[in-house]
Design a protein around this motif. Structure first.
Motif, PDB file in Angstrom:
ATOM      1  N   UNK A 520       0.802  -1.214   0.000  1.00  0.00           N
ATOM      2  CA  UNK A 520       0.000   0.000   0.000  1.00  0.00           C
ATOM      3  C   UNK A 520       0.833   1.262   0.000  1.00  0.00           C
ATOM      4  N   UNK A 521       2.025   1.196   0.619  1.00  0.00           N
ATOM      5  CA  UNK A 521       2.909   2.365   0.650  1.00  0.00           C
ATOM      6  C   UNK A 521       3.544   2.627  -0.704  1.00  0.00           C
ATOM      7  N   UNK A 522       3.771   1.558  -1.475  1.00  0.00           N
ATOM      8  CA  UNK A 522       4.489   1.699  -2.740  1.00  0.00           C
ATOM      9  C   UNK A 522       3.571   1.871  -3.944  1.00  0.00           C
ATOM     10  N   UNK A 523       2.322   1.355  -3.849  1.00  0.00           N
ATOM     11  CA  UNK A 523       1.444   1.351  -5.023  1.00  0.00           C
ATOM     12  C   UNK A 523       0.089   1.962  -4.684  1.00  0.00           C
ATOM     13  N   UNK A 524      -0.670   2.290  -5.734  1.00  0.00           N
ATOM     14  CA  UNK A 524      -2.037   2.768  -5.527  1.00  0.00           C
ATOM     15  C   UNK A 524      -2.973   1.576  -5.325  1.00  0.00           C
ATOM     16  N   UNK A 525      -4.258   1.871  -5.127  1.00  0.00           N
ATOM     17  CA  UNK A 525      -5.222   0.814  -4.815  1.00  0.00           C
ATOM     18  C   UNK A 525      -5.336  -0.191  -5.959  1.00  0.00           C
ATOM     19  N   UNK A 526      -5.395   0.298  -7.204  1.00  0.00           N
ATOM     20  CA  UNK A 526      -5.584  -0.596  -8.355  1.00  0.00           C
ATOM     21  C   UNK A 526      -4.416  -1.567  -8.481  1.00  0.00           C
ATOM     22  N   UNK A 527      -3.200  -1.035  -8.479  1.00  0.00           N
ATOM     23  CA  UNK A 527      -2.028  -1.901  -8.602  1.00  0.00           C
ATOM     24  C   UNK A 527      -1.849  -2.782  -7.370  1.00  0.00           C
ATOM     25  N   UNK A 528      -2.168  -2.234  -6.190  1.00  0.00           N
ATOM     26  CA  UNK A 528      -1.995  -2.985  -4.957  1.00  0.00           C
ATOM     27  C   UNK A 528      -2.914  -4.186  -4.867  1.00  0.00           C
ATOM     28  N   UNK A 529      -4.182  -4.013  -5.291  1.00  0.00           N
ATOM     29  CA  UNK A 529      -5.126  -5.126  -5.222  1.00  0.00           C
ATOM     30  C   UNK A 529      -4.763  -6.241  -6.211  1.00  0.00           C
ATOM     31  N   UNK A 530      -4.002  -5.905  -7.236  1.00  0.00           N
ATOM     32  CA  UNK A 530      -3.512  -6.935  -8.159  1.00  0.00           C
ATOM     33  C   UNK A 530      -2.239  -7.598  -7.625  1.00  0.00           C
ATOM     34  N   UNK A 531      -1.317  -6.785  -7.131  1.00  0.00           N
ATOM     35  CA  UNK A 531      -0.015  -7.317  -6.719  1.00  0.00           C
ATOM     36  C   UNK A 531      -0.091  -8.075  -5.403  1.00  0.00           C
ATOM     37  N   UNK A 532      -1.002  -7.669  -4.503  1.00  0.00           N
ATOM     38  CA  UNK A 532      -1.103  -8.354  -3.213  1.00  0.00           C
ATOM     39  C   UNK A 532      -1.369  -9.844  -3.362  1.00  0.00           C
ATOM     40  N   UNK A 533      -2.482 -10.237  -4.004  1.00  0.00           N
ATOM     41  CA  UNK A 533      -2.730 -11.672  -4.211  1.00  0.00           C
ATOM     42  C   UNK A 533      -1.669 -12.336  -5.079  1.00  0.00           C
ATOM     43  N   UNK A 534      -1.131 -11.580  -6.057  1.00  0.00           N
ATOM     44  CA  UNK A 534      -0.104 -12.163  -6.931  1.00  0.00           C
ATOM     45  C   UNK A 534       1.130 -12.573  -6.133  1.00  0.00           C
ATOM     46  N   UNK A 535       1.586 -11.685  -5.239  1.00  0.00           N
ATOM     47  CA  UNK A 535       2.750 -12.003  -4.413  1.00  0.00           C
ATOM     48  C   UNK A 535       2.434 -13.088  -3.380  1.00  0.00           C
ATOM     49  N   UNK A 536       1.150 -13.268  -3.066  1.00  0.00           N
ATOM     50  CA  UNK A 536       0.771 -14.255  -2.048  1.00  0.00           C
ATOM     51  C   UNK A 536       0.774 -15.679  -2.584  1.00  0.00           C
ATOM     52  N   UNK A 537       0.619 -15.814  -3.906  1.00  0.00           N
ATOM     53  CA  UNK A 537       0.587 -17.163  -4.493  1.00  0.00           C
ATOM     54  C   UNK A 537       1.871 -17.936  -4.222  1.00  0.00           C
ATOM     55  N   UNK A 538       3.070 -17.357  -4.438  1.00  0.00           N
ATOM     56  CA  UNK A 538       4.286 -18.099  -4.097  1.00  0.00           C
ATOM     57  C   UNK A 538       4.372 -18.440  -2.615  1.00  0.00           C
ATOM     58  N   UNK A 539       3.838 -17.562  -1.763  1.00  0.00           N
ATOM     59  CA  UNK A 539       3.844 -17.855  -0.323  1.00  0.00           C
ATOM     60  C   UNK A 539       3.071 -19.150  -0.041  1.00  0.00           C
ATOM     61  N   UNK A 540       1.942 -19.332  -0.720  1.00  0.00           N
ATOM     62  CA  UNK A 540       1.148 -20.543  -0.522  1.00  0.00           C
ATOM     63  C   UNK A 540       1.817 -21.764  -1.147  1.00  0.00           C
ATOM     64  N   UNK A 541       2.442 -21.569  -2.313  1.00  0.00           N
ATOM     65  CA  UNK A 541       3.096 -22.682  -2.998  1.00  0.00           C
ATOM     66  C   UNK A 541       4.200 -23.303  -2.150  1.00  0.00           C
ATOM     67  N   UNK A 542       4.951 -22.439  -1.466  1.00  0.00           N
ATOM     68  CA  UNK A 542       6.107 -22.914  -0.713  1.00  0.00           C
ATOM     69  C   UNK A 542       5.813 -23.094   0.769  1.00  0.00           C
ATOM     70  N   UNK A 543       4.533 -23.124   1.134  1.00  0.00           N
ATOM     71  CA  UNK A 543       4.192 -23.280   2.552  1.00  0.00           C
ATOM     72  C   UNK A 543       4.283 -24.728   3.016  1.00  0.00           C
ATOM     73  N   UNK A 544       4.271 -25.677   2.083  1.00  0.00           N
ATOM     74  CA  UNK A 544       4.319 -27.089   2.464  1.00  0.00           C
ATOM     75  C   UNK A 544       2.964 -27.748   2.462  1.00  0.00           C
ATOM     76  N   UNK A 545       1.949 -27.050   1.953  1.00  0.00           N
ATOM     77  CA  UNK A 545       0.599 -27.604   1.866  1.00  0.00           C
ATOM     78  C   UNK A 545       0.355 -28.043   0.427  1.00  0.00           C
ATOM     79  N   UNK A 546      -0.161 -29.227   0.225  1.00  0.00           N
ATOM     80  CA  UNK A 546      -0.355 -29.753  -1.130  1.00  0.00           C
ATOM     81  C   UNK A 546       0.896 -30.453  -1.606  1.00  0.00           C
ATOM     82  N   UNK A 547       1.981 -29.699  -1.780  1.00  0.00           N
ATOM     83  CA  UNK A 547       3.293 -30.257  -2.089  1.00  0.00           C
ATOM     84  C   UNK A 547       4.137 -30.146  -0.830  1.00  0.00           C
ATOM     85  N   UNK A 548       4.506 -31.272  -0.257  1.00  0.00           N
ATOM     86  CA  UNK A 548       5.274 -31.238   0.991  1.00  0.00           C
ATOM     87  C   UNK A 548       6.663 -30.677   0.730  1.00  0.00           C
ATOM     88  N   UNK A 549       7.286 -30.179   1.775  1.00  0.00           N
ATOM     89  CA  UNK A 549       8.631 -29.621   1.656  1.00  0.00           C
ATOM     90  C   UNK A 549       9.617 -30.670   1.153  1.00  0.00           C
TER      91      UNK A 549
END
Length: 641
Positions: A520-549
């Motif tokens: 939110x500090x770096x981007x406006x609302x439009x770009x932020x609402x796109x980038x937030x979930x986009x950056x969160x996808x790798x967080x979920x991929x590497x969490x160890x759920x679905x594909x174990x570590x």
């Protein structure tokens, strides 16, 4: 610096005034305001302060058009003189450079700028200049959840000396609001004010510390004719009491144009006229481009500046005023030194520099922090989105998950269901705080930009305050959610395990919030609402759920170390199934493969008893993301300048 000589910023203005001694005198009410009293009070002429005379020479401004698109020069070596006790209008058609010139003179824009700005004939020191000036931008950046009185009181606590008596501060506030016709609206929230009232409140907030110089960008935009007249007449009254007030105006009516004392006309970044409003018509006659009879001079000069009568007229007027160097059409020309004399004064600036007074010094960090925290809690109490809705969402989602996974935590045949529940809880703790921050923080940025530029407080005080204010709300919301979902889903009724579950939940919320704050500090609302979930996808991929570590490719394993969800999930598993938990019940099936928690931990490749390592990792994430958000916030505040 681009385009021309580097801006000179040194000063010799002796600037002293006592905010507590703001006196008031009789003045006539604004024209068109029949419901005001026949006599009102006005601000003193600040006899202890030296009026400020602003001069500028060869001001250029170049802006970037974007990546690989080059740059564009907005201002072309313009010159001018803005005298004290005058209300000055910067006029011109759209794209003429009015707001850019105001940004440069106020110090709001510093990149791509060249030329020199003088204060009372000496070069300007920006730090000292900001102590005596304020900049009121076109959009009304107000705290809509606070009343007029609360906005003023908090601004007074931030801007006036802490040694000043509360009664004296109240008297200053009352006098300002009475003069600006806002006292009867003292208990009205900022969001409920009309356009003219919001504009007057913006002015009132900056008048608390009694600045000598005021810059206003399009103060009449969006107002009806009556409100326009009231605002401009108010500015004229303030200017005549000893201030230097500069406004940008697009196309004023004839009656409104007469309220201004001086006018500075721009066309394509060049000066066509500077002088009194009364002398504009004689100036045009002298230039053999007379204003038609019964024609609004303001409209006519804008038409000239737009090129409606030919580009040759623009070139001729620019040469006649020597791009603003000519002071012939200003009042009392014999008292005004030439631009050449100003340039000769500059070498003396370094030797004869006198620091201005400290009447607008920032208060202590402690005072700023305490006032901002008080303001933050007051806003949180009334904010239906950030507080009330946030608490309700956590309760509702907790109940929904609790019903969906009821009694899954203690049943051996439902271990995988419970595993899904823990990951769903992580998703909730990640998405809700992150998206809420991304959606709401950019709206706060405009207010922060105004208040920080006008020296209300330091960025550090603001950042600490929003962190402290949000912490109790986060704790309460997370605690309610944790109690509901933990008990309804039948997790082990062990206080230590619940506390471990709650700590991981809270850490995940705070880290996700920091992540959202950074975006939110770096981007406006439009770009932020796109980038937030986009950056969160790798967080979920590497969490160890679905594909174990254990099953992650070696070249991608590094991703598990930079995913804070990995440590959150690991902490949840340790809280529920670690610490040598006993056999689970097996009442809903004949055979429970994961009746022994150790079997489940082995299958998902989770190392038991890593709770404190997970807490340490989340702490590092929290510190790093909060620091990164602060750095990005600081960069954002200066990037546009």
């Amino acid at each position: 610096m681009l385009a021309g000589a580097q801006i000179v910023e040194e000063s010799s203005v002796t600037y002293t005034k006592d905010n507590a001694s703001i006196a008031f005198e009789a003045a006539q009410p604004a024209q068109g305001s029949s419901n005001q009293s026949q006599t009102t009070q006005s601000f003193s002429t600040m006899s202890k302060s030296q009026p400020v005379d602003i001069s500028f020479t060869n001001i250029t401004c170049t802006v970037s058009l974007g990546f690989n698109k080059g740059s564009k020069q907005i201002l072309h070596s313009v010159n001018g003189r803005f005298r004290p006790r005058k209300l000055i209008a910067i006029m011109g058609p759209s794209g003429a450079g009015k707001s850019t010139l105001l940004d440069v003179l106020s110090g709001y824009r510093i990149s791509g700028v060249g030329g020199a700005v003088y204060i009372n004939g000496r070069g300007r020191i920006m730090k000292n200049f900001k102590k005596m000036s304020c900049y009121i931008q076109q959009d009304d950046r107000l705290q809509g959840l606070l009343t007029v009185g609360e906005n003023m009181a908090l601004a007074a606590d931030l801007k006036l000396p802490t040694t000043m008596d509360v009664y004296d501060k109240g008297e200053v506030i009352e006098n300002i609001l009475s003069n600006l016709g806002l006292y009867e609206h003292i208990n009205t929230r900022g969001s409920q004010l009309s356009g003219g009232q919001k504009k007057r409140l913006s002015i009132a907030l900056e008048l608390i510390n009694n600045p000598l110089i005021m810059f206003l960008d399009e103060p009449t935009t969006g107002l009806d004719s009556s409100s326009c007249t009231q605002v401009v007449q108010l500015c004229q009254k303030l200017a005549h009491q000893g201030r230097t007030i500069v406004c940008t105006v697009h196309q004023p009516s004839a009656s409104l144009f007469r309220v201004f004392d001086h006018v500075y006309v721009l066309a394509a970044g060049q000066c066509l006229y500077q002088g009194t409003t009364e002398k504009l018509v004689p100036y045009l006659e002298n230039a053999r481009i007379p204003c038609p009879i019964y024609h609004n001079p303001a409209d006519y000069v804008i038409e000239l500046a737009s090129g409606e009568y030919g580009e040759d007229k623009i070139k001729y007027l620019k040469s006649k005023t020597d791009n603003g160097r000519s002071l012939e059409w200003l009042d009392e020309p014999d008292t005004i030194p030439s631009m050449e004399a100003l340039r000769k004064l500059h070498p003396l600036c370094e030797l004869r520099n006198l620091d201005p007074g400290s009447s607008v010094e920032e208060t202590s960090q402690w005072n700023q922090g305490s006032v901002l925290i008080r303001r933050g809690f007051l806003k949180a109490k009334r904010d239906s989105t950030m507080t009330h809705l946030r608490v309700m969402v956590n309760i509702v989602v907790g109940l929904m998950l609790g019903v969906l996974f009821i009694n899954a935590g203690n049943e051996g045949s439902r271990v995988l269901d419970n595993y899904n529940l823990l990951f769903a809880i992580l998703m909730h703790h990640m998405m809700s705080p992150m998206m809420l921050t991304i959606l709401t923080f950019p709206a706060e940025m405009s207010i922060l930009s105004k208040e920080h530029f006008n020296r209300w407080y330091s960025l550090g005080s603001y950042y600490v305050s929003i962190t402290i204010v949000d912490l109790p709300i986060s704790v309460v919301s997370c605690a309610l959610f944790s109690v509901i979902v933990y008990t309804m889903s039948g997790q082990p009724l062990d206080m230590n395990r619940f506390l471990m579950f709650f700590v991981i939940s809270l850490y995940t919320v705070l880290v996700a919030q920091s992540f959202g704050l950074m975006i939110g500090a770096a981007f406006n609302v439009v770009n932020g609402t796109f980038l937030g979930p986009t950056f969160s996808v790798p967080m979920m991929m590497f969490a160890g759920f679905g594909v174990t570590l254990r099953d992650l490719p070696s070249y991608l394993y590094w991703g598990s170390y930079v995913s804070y969800l990995r440590y959150g999930l690991e902490g949840f598993i340790d809280a529920i199934y670690g610490n040598d938990r006993e056999k689970l019940e097996c009442e809903e099936a004949l055979y429970c493969h994961y009746r022994l928690p150790e079997t489940f931990l082995k299958d998902i490749a989770m190392v038991p008893n890593m709770f404190w390592w997970d807490v340490m990792a989340l702490t590092i994430f929290l510190v790093v993301l909060r620091t990164a958000a602060f750095i990005l916030l600081k960069w954002k505040l200066t990037a546009v300048r």
